[in-house]
Design a protein around this motif. Structure first.
Motif, mmCIF file in Angstrom:
data_model
loop_
_atom_site.group_PDB
_atom_site.id
_atom_site.type_symbol
_atom_site.label_atom_id
_atom_site.label_comp_id
_atom_site.label_asym_id
_atom_site.label_seq_id
_atom_site.Cartn_x
_atom_site.Cartn_y
_atom_site.Cartn_z
ATOM 1 N N LYS A 16 16.470 35.819 -4.535
ATOM 2 C CA LYS A 16 15.926 36.829 -5.434
ATOM 3 C C LYS A 16 14.404 36.788 -5.410
ATOM 4 C CE LYS A 16 19.852 36.587 -8.633
ATOM 5 N NZ LYS A 16 20.265 36.262 -10.028
ATOM 6 N N SER A 17 13.798 37.952 -5.480
ATOM 7 C CA SER A 17 12.343 38.051 -5.505
ATOM 8 C C SER A 17 11.827 37.745 -6.905
ATOM 9 C CB SER A 17 11.918 39.464 -5.092
ATOM 10 O OG SER A 17 10.539 39.657 -5.325
ATOM 11 N N PHE A 18 10.742 36.964 -6.981
ATOM 12 C CA PHE A 18 10.003 36.824 -8.227
ATOM 13 C C PHE A 18 8.528 36.713 -7.874
ATOM 14 C CE2 PHE A 18 10.184 32.401 -7.106
ATOM 15 C CZ PHE A 18 9.209 31.726 -7.825
ATOM 16 N N GLY A 19 7.685 36.815 -8.888
ATOM 17 C CA GLY A 19 6.266 36.907 -8.584
ATOM 18 C C GLY A 19 5.960 38.276 -8.016
ATOM 19 N N ALA A 20 4.991 38.360 -7.122
ATOM 20 C CA ALA A 20 4.602 39.637 -6.514
ATOM 21 C C ALA A 20 5.708 40.144 -5.585
ATOM 22 C CB ALA A 20 3.301 39.479 -5.739
ATOM 23 N N THR A 21 6.011 41.427 -5.685
ATOM 24 C CA THR A 21 7.037 42.021 -4.812
ATOM 25 C C THR A 21 6.353 42.564 -3.565
ATOM 26 O OG1 THR A 21 6.833 44.062 -6.081
ATOM 27 C CG2 THR A 21 8.629 42.570 -6.676
ATOM 28 N N ASP A 22 6.036 41.677 -2.694
ATOM 29 C CA ASP A 22 5.332 42.031 -1.471
ATOM 30 C C ASP A 22 5.953 41.222 -0.347
ATOM 31 O OD1 ASP A 22 3.509 43.095 0.274
ATOM 32 O OD2 ASP A 22 1.727 42.468 -0.816
ATOM 33 N N LYS A 23 5.246 41.031 0.731
ATOM 34 C CA LYS A 23 5.725 40.175 1.814
ATOM 35 C C LYS A 23 4.600 39.234 2.208
ATOM 36 C CE LYS A 23 4.699 43.948 5.029
ATOM 37 N NZ LYS A 23 5.264 44.878 6.012
ATOM 38 N N ASN A 94 1.143 31.215 -20.343
ATOM 39 C CA ASN A 94 1.623 32.271 -19.462
ATOM 40 C C ASN A 94 2.922 31.808 -18.808
ATOM 41 O OD1 ASN A 94 1.711 34.650 -18.041
ATOM 42 N ND2 ASN A 94 -0.188 34.330 -16.905
ATOM 43 N N LYS A 95 3.681 32.762 -18.301
ATOM 44 C CA LYS A 95 4.897 32.452 -17.560
ATOM 45 C C LYS A 95 4.582 32.362 -16.069
ATOM 46 C CE LYS A 95 7.704 35.075 -20.854
ATOM 47 N NZ LYS A 95 8.615 36.245 -21.036
ATOM 48 N N LEU A 96 5.322 31.523 -15.359
ATOM 49 C CA LEU A 96 5.114 31.364 -13.924
ATOM 50 C C LEU A 96 5.259 32.702 -13.197
ATOM 51 C CD1 LEU A 96 4.762 29.705 -11.326
ATOM 52 C CD2 LEU A 96 7.226 29.226 -11.404
ATOM 53 N N ASP A 97 6.290 33.461 -13.539
ATOM 54 C CA ASP A 97 6.527 34.744 -12.884
ATOM 55 C C ASP A 97 5.332 35.676 -13.052
ATOM 56 O OD1 ASP A 97 7.993 36.724 -11.490
ATOM 57 O OD2 ASP A 97 8.740 37.570 -13.368
ATOM 58 N N ASP A 98 4.816 35.769 -14.285
ATOM 59 C CA ASP A 98 3.672 36.645 -14.550
ATOM 60 C C ASP A 98 2.417 36.139 -13.833
ATOM 61 O OD1 ASP A 98 5.249 38.224 -16.159
ATOM 62 O OD2 ASP A 98 4.660 37.222 -18.021
ATOM 63 N N ASN A 104 -0.913 37.922 -7.059
ATOM 64 C CA ASN A 104 -0.326 38.475 -5.836
ATOM 65 C C ASN A 104 0.289 37.397 -4.938
ATOM 66 O OD1 ASN A 104 0.325 40.788 -4.326
ATOM 67 N ND2 ASN A 104 -1.363 40.430 -2.905
ATOM 68 N N ILE A 105 1.005 36.450 -5.560
ATOM 69 C CA ILE A 105 1.718 35.411 -4.819
ATOM 70 C C ILE A 105 3.199 35.777 -4.771
ATOM 71 C CG2 ILE A 105 2.310 32.968 -4.688
ATOM 72 C CD1 ILE A 105 -0.647 33.456 -4.334
ATOM 73 N N VAL A 106 3.739 35.846 -3.571
ATOM 74 C CA VAL A 106 5.136 36.218 -3.367
ATOM 75 C C VAL A 106 6.026 34.993 -3.544
ATOM 76 C CG1 VAL A 106 6.795 37.150 -1.729
ATOM 77 C CG2 VAL A 106 4.453 38.033 -1.776
#
Length: 364
Positions: A16-23, A94-98, A104-106
């Protein structure tokens, strides 16, 4: 959202993706620490790397202002088994995900990090990507193979300070060559009373000596030490001038300056519980480490330098000292305090070297 971790050998983990939704792409490494994920995220030594945490639950104490080691996170990506969406800690702001989104960390979660770690231990670190792209497997594997490695590029220049700055102290004046220095190195020097002048990695020996320092500290940093020849040349010029203390990448740079060679470890040392023996006292220290390269022991000129510390897991060099000049270094991080204070003696040794140099000048 579904995310995929793709390795250059063709292995694909679906999570599952968390953090920035990038590559993102980079070299996949693992860290065995149970805590300290915020320090890991902000340690500039991880530039160019996608970090896997072997401890299964990450993010449970959130993000705070005290445990930041640099001006921003530097990891290329973050891999966890499970991230905690609702942290609970009195320091948490803050939360890790936020936090990852803001920087901008994927990230990718819900994959078998144990299986990934075993693969990296058996086959060595690999290049790879984290992506939410719905491309074909062949396309994703091709992108993983094309991801940048650590060697052949100067990562230090991307993380060093751009301008010199000073932290006032009433003790010895130390110039810290910033190859990606952790804030705890600066704090540790300040705690023993040093005045610290932090300079960019490409600062010349002449400019460093113009600060009239009592000693020079070589910091940690990312990448292959062979890719910063300018730093090696600077250290060579400083060897006859000032006491030198190197940590991590600084240790490797000192080794090269003394004529040794370095090599890439199969999967590196990254964690908070690596046993290291001081060969003089035979005392064993539990150390934090973060490096993928090491000094090749057979290349070290033992008439010029001695090995002072050894890693008890694999026998690699963990410390060296010049036999006649006031210069020494360690591969691990004495400032990270896993003991928590047992490796602080190295900073005291640095102070002693500067004191002896001052005495010699007074006599002459």
């Amino acid at each position: 959202m579904e995310a995929k971790l793709v390795l250059e050998d063709g292995t694909i983990f679906v999570g599952k993706s968390f953090g920035a939704t990038d590559k993102t792409g980079g070299e996949i490494v693992f860290n065995t620490s149970m805590t300290g994920y915020q320090e890991i995220l902000t340690d500039a030594s991880y530039k160019g790397e996608i970090v896997t945490m072997t401890y299964p639950l990450i993010g449970n104490y959130g993000i705070n202002e005290d445990d930041i080691e640099s001006f921003q996170p530097h990891v290329n990506g973050f891999i966890v088994k499970e991230f905690c969406a609702q942290p609970s800690n009195w320091r948490s702001l803050n939360k890790l995900d936020d936090y990852l989104k803001e920087n901008n960390i994927v990230g990718i979660s819900d994959i078998d990090t144990r299986a990934l770690t075993k693969k990296l231990r058996i086959h060595g670190t690999m290049r790879g990507i984290i992506t939410t792209d719905q491309a074909s497997e062949d396309e994703l594997i091709a992108k993983a193979k094309a991801a940048p490695g650590l060697s052949g590029r100067d990562l230090v220049s991307e993380v060093t300070t751009q301008e010199s700055y000073e932290l006032i102290g009433d003790g010895y004046r130390v110039v810290l060559m910033d190859f990606g220095a952790k804030k705890n190195i600066v704090r540790s020097l300040s705690e023993v009373g040093c005045e610290v002048i932090v300079v960019p990695a490409d600062t010349s020996a002449k400019k460093i000596l113009n600060f009239n320092p009592d000693g020079v500290m070589l910091s940690n940093g990312p990448g292959d030490p062979q890719d910063v020849p300018y730093a090696v040349e600077t250290v060579k010029e400083l060897l006859d001038e000032k006491p030198i203390f190197g940590i991590c990448l600084g240790h490797q740079i000192l080794g090269i300056a003394l004529g040794a060679d370095t090599y890439k470890l199969k999967f590196g040392h990254r964690g908070a519980n690596h046993p290291v023996q001081d060969l003089k006292t035979e005392k064993v220290y539990i150390t934090p480490q973060n490096h993928g390269f090491a000094i090749k022991e057979e290349s070290l000129d033992l008439e010029k330098a001695e090995v002072t510390h050894k890693n008890l897991n694999d026998g690699t060099i963990e410390g060296i000292r010049h036999r006649s000049l006031p210069a020494f270094s360690v591969q691990y991080h004495p400032e990270a305090s896993p003991g928590p204070q047992d490796s602080k003696y190295l900073f005291d040794e640095f102070i002693d070297l500067m004191a002896k140099e001052e005495e010699c000048k007074a006599i002459s």
